[in-house]
Design a protein around this motif. Structure first.
Motif, PDB file in Angstrom:
ATOM      1  N   THR A  60      -4.920  11.120 -10.721  1.00 53.37           N
ATOM      2  CA  THR A  60      -5.706  11.237 -10.734  1.00 53.37           C
ATOM      3  C   THR A  60      -6.437  12.712 -10.399  1.00 53.37           C
ATOM      4  O   THR A  60      -7.304  13.719 -10.890  1.00 53.37           O
ATOM      5  CB  THR A  60      -7.129  10.550  -9.828  1.00 53.37           C
ATOM      6  OG1 THR A  60      -7.100  10.735  -8.578  1.00 53.37           O
ATOM      7  CG2 THR A  60      -7.460   9.241 -10.850  1.00 53.37           C
ATOM      8  N   TYR A  91      -2.220   9.486   2.425  1.00 57.16           N
ATOM      9  CA  TYR A  91      -3.319   8.996   0.929  1.00 57.16           C
ATOM     10  C   TYR A  91      -2.963   8.663   0.443  1.00 57.16           C
ATOM     11  O   TYR A  91      -1.917   9.429  -0.695  1.00 57.16           O
ATOM     12  CB  TYR A  91      -4.097   9.974   1.283  1.00 57.16           C
ATOM     13  CG  TYR A  91      -5.262   9.083  -0.178  1.00 57.16           C
ATOM     14  CD1 TYR A  91      -6.734   8.624   0.424  1.00 57.16           C
ATOM     15  CD2 TYR A  91      -5.332   9.906  -1.071  1.00 57.16           C
ATOM     16  CE1 TYR A  91      -7.169   7.617  -0.268  1.00 57.16           C
ATOM     17  CE2 TYR A  91      -5.805   9.309  -1.691  1.00 57.16           C
ATOM     18  CZ  TYR A  91      -6.976   9.032  -1.443  1.00 57.16           C
ATOM     19  OH  TYR A  91      -7.965   8.231  -3.007  1.00 57.16           O
ATOM     20  N   ALA A 124      -2.207   7.884  -3.664  1.00 54.77           N
ATOM     21  CA  ALA A 124      -2.802   7.669  -4.859  1.00 54.77           C
ATOM     22  C   ALA A 124      -2.281   6.833  -5.979  1.00 54.77           C
ATOM     23  O   ALA A 124      -0.916   6.837  -6.362  1.00 54.77           O
ATOM     24  CB  ALA A 124      -3.414   8.473  -5.636  1.00 54.77           C
ATOM     25  N   ARG A 129      -3.847   3.660   0.111  1.00 52.39           N
ATOM     26  CA  ARG A 129      -3.651   3.321  -0.994  1.00 52.39           C
ATOM     27  C   ARG A 129      -4.993   3.296  -1.992  1.00 52.39           C
ATOM     28  O   ARG A 129      -6.277   2.577  -2.128  1.00 52.39           O
ATOM     29  CB  ARG A 129      -2.998   2.145  -1.322  1.00 52.39           C
ATOM     30  CG  ARG A 129      -2.324   2.127  -2.740  1.00 52.39           C
ATOM     31  CD  ARG A 129      -1.425   1.536  -3.557  1.00 52.39           C
ATOM     32  NE  ARG A 129      -1.012   1.781  -4.558  1.00 52.39           N
ATOM     33  CZ  ARG A 129       0.583   1.584  -5.324  1.00 52.39           C
ATOM     34  NH1 ARG A 129       1.309   0.454  -4.537  1.00 52.39           N
ATOM     35  NH2 ARG A 129       0.324   1.118  -6.454  1.00 52.39           N
ATOM     36  N   GLU A 130      -4.637   4.234  -3.006  1.00 53.81           N
ATOM     37  CA  GLU A 130      -6.567   4.189  -3.476  1.00 53.81           C
ATOM     38  C   GLU A 130      -6.510   2.967  -4.225  1.00 53.81           C
ATOM     39  O   GLU A 130      -5.548   2.723  -5.056  1.00 53.81           O
ATOM     40  CB  GLU A 130      -6.092   5.862  -4.293  1.00 53.81           C
ATOM     41  CG  GLU A 130      -7.355   5.801  -5.210  1.00 53.81           C
ATOM     42  CD  GLU A 130      -7.367   7.429  -5.882  1.00 53.81           C
ATOM     43  OE1 GLU A 130      -7.985   7.995  -5.144  1.00 53.81           O
ATOM     44  OE2 GLU A 130      -6.966   7.320  -6.984  1.00 53.81           O
ATOM     45  N   ARG A 131      -7.898   2.200  -4.260  1.00 52.23           N
ATOM     46  CA  ARG A 131      -8.142   1.567  -4.799  1.00 52.23           C
ATOM     47  C   ARG A 131      -8.140   0.070  -4.750  1.00 52.23           C
ATOM     48  O   ARG A 131      -7.891  -0.680  -5.222  1.00 52.23           O
ATOM     49  CB  ARG A 131      -7.524   1.782  -6.334  1.00 52.23           C
ATOM     50  CG  ARG A 131      -8.937   2.341  -7.434  1.00 52.23           C
ATOM     51  CD  ARG A 131      -8.466   2.207  -8.951  1.00 52.23           C
ATOM     52  NE  ARG A 131      -7.797   3.464  -9.141  1.00 52.23           N
ATOM     53  CZ  ARG A 131      -8.350   4.793  -9.682  1.00 52.23           C
ATOM     54  NH1 ARG A 131      -9.224   4.976  -9.832  1.00 52.23           N
ATOM     55  NH2 ARG A 131      -7.380   5.969  -9.925  1.00 52.23           N
ATOM     56  N   GLU A 181       0.550  -1.717   0.042  1.00 48.62           N
ATOM     57  CA  GLU A 181      -0.512  -0.156   0.191  1.00 48.62           C
ATOM     58  C   GLU A 181       0.802   0.986   0.001  1.00 48.62           C
ATOM     59  O   GLU A 181       0.585   2.003  -0.036  1.00 48.62           O
ATOM     60  CB  GLU A 181      -1.070  -0.533   1.173  1.00 48.62           C
ATOM     61  CG  GLU A 181      -1.921  -0.969   1.018  1.00 48.62           C
ATOM     62  CD  GLU A 181      -2.997  -1.435   2.241  1.00 48.62           C
ATOM     63  OE1 GLU A 181      -4.297  -1.377   2.092  1.00 48.62           O
ATOM     64  OE2 GLU A 181      -2.854  -0.903   3.571  1.00 48.62           O
TER      65      GLU A 181
END
Ligand SMILES: Nc1ncnc2c1ncn2[C@@H]1O[C@H](COP(=O)(O)OP(=O)(O)O)[C@@H](O)[C@H]1O
Ligand SMILES: [Mg+2]
Length: 228
Positions: free
Chosen positions: A219, A213, A215, A185-187, A55
């Protein structure tokens, strides 16, 4: 690489290679937030962990170590992920001796094992050979002594750790340190897993100071940001 070590890969040192990028700036923001998280007591030992694997714990730990060193603090990045160590690889250092060696042999002077990095003010302590019982040795009285000793030479010690969901190592060390940062971690990180990780850390009396956070895709205009 020492015998029994798991094969792992280095993580990107964005704060070194792209010091003026938006991502590097985000790491400096994380640094500021960490500095202000404990108002009454200066934070001297910090654990980086996350709910699950991959992550971004090691990426965040290494880059945060660089920006703290850039601010003039004497920083030590400790590879306390004795199961999947990456710090030596990331900083192109050797990992013949490290944290596990210090824990097993009281006679070893840490000055002989800690390595300077190419970043001024930043030293690293690799994992050392993989022990059969990582949780046990991280939870030992000896580990507390080692932390106390290291604190005499460094202003900030950052511990890169395994995930909370699978093994107790991060819980154990969180209880012995001033603060813990959770990487999300995003997603990848599931909300329930994050809640479970936070709960496990709180049971261990960890001082969870916030969440980083991470990412995976661009995005937004930056890949990392922080909230508490
Ligand atoms: N934001 C990101 N974007 C792209 N790749 C990333 C990002 N964060 C981490 N990675 C990559 O994902 C992998 C796992 O990251 P790492 O920091 O080693 O995770 P952990 O220590 O939590 O297992 C590494 O190959 C790293 O380079
Ligand atoms: Mg890691």
């Amino acid at each position: 690489m020492p015998k029994n070590a798991t094969k792992t890969a280095p993580v990107p040192l964005i704060t070194l290679t792209q010091g003026y990028s938006a991502i590097a700036e985000q790491f400096r923001t994380v640094r500021t937030n960490v500095q202000f998280s404990n108002i009454d007591k200066e934070l001297k030992t910090l654990v980086l962990t996350s709910a699950g694997p991959s992550e971004g714990k090691s990426t965040t730990a290494a880059n945060l170590a660089v920006v703290f060193a850039n601010s003039g603090k004497r920083v030590l990045l400790v590879d306390a992920d004795l199961r999947k160590p990456t710090v030596a690889l990331t900083f192109k250092a050797h990992n013949v001796k490290g944290l596990s060696s210090l824990l097993f042999d009281r006679k070893i002077d840490f000055h002989k094992i800690v390595q300077r990095s190419t970043v001024s003010n930043l030293s690293i302590l690799p994992s050392g050979p993989r022990p059969p019982n990582p949780s046990e040795i991280l939870g030992s009285q000896r580990m507390e002594e080692v932390i106390r000793d290291l604190q005499k030479s460094f202003d900030l010690i950052i511990f890169d750790m395994p995930p909370v969901a699978t093994v107790t190592d991060a819980q154990i060390l969180s209880a012995k340190t001033d603060g813990t940062l959770l990487v999300v971690r995003e997603r990848k990180t599931k909300k329930q897993d994050l809640m479970d990780a936070k709960r496990l850390l709180e049971i261990a009396k960890a001082n969870v100071i916030g969440v980083v956070y991470n990412a995976a895709k661009k995005t937004r205009d930056s890949q990392y940001y922080y909230y508490s």
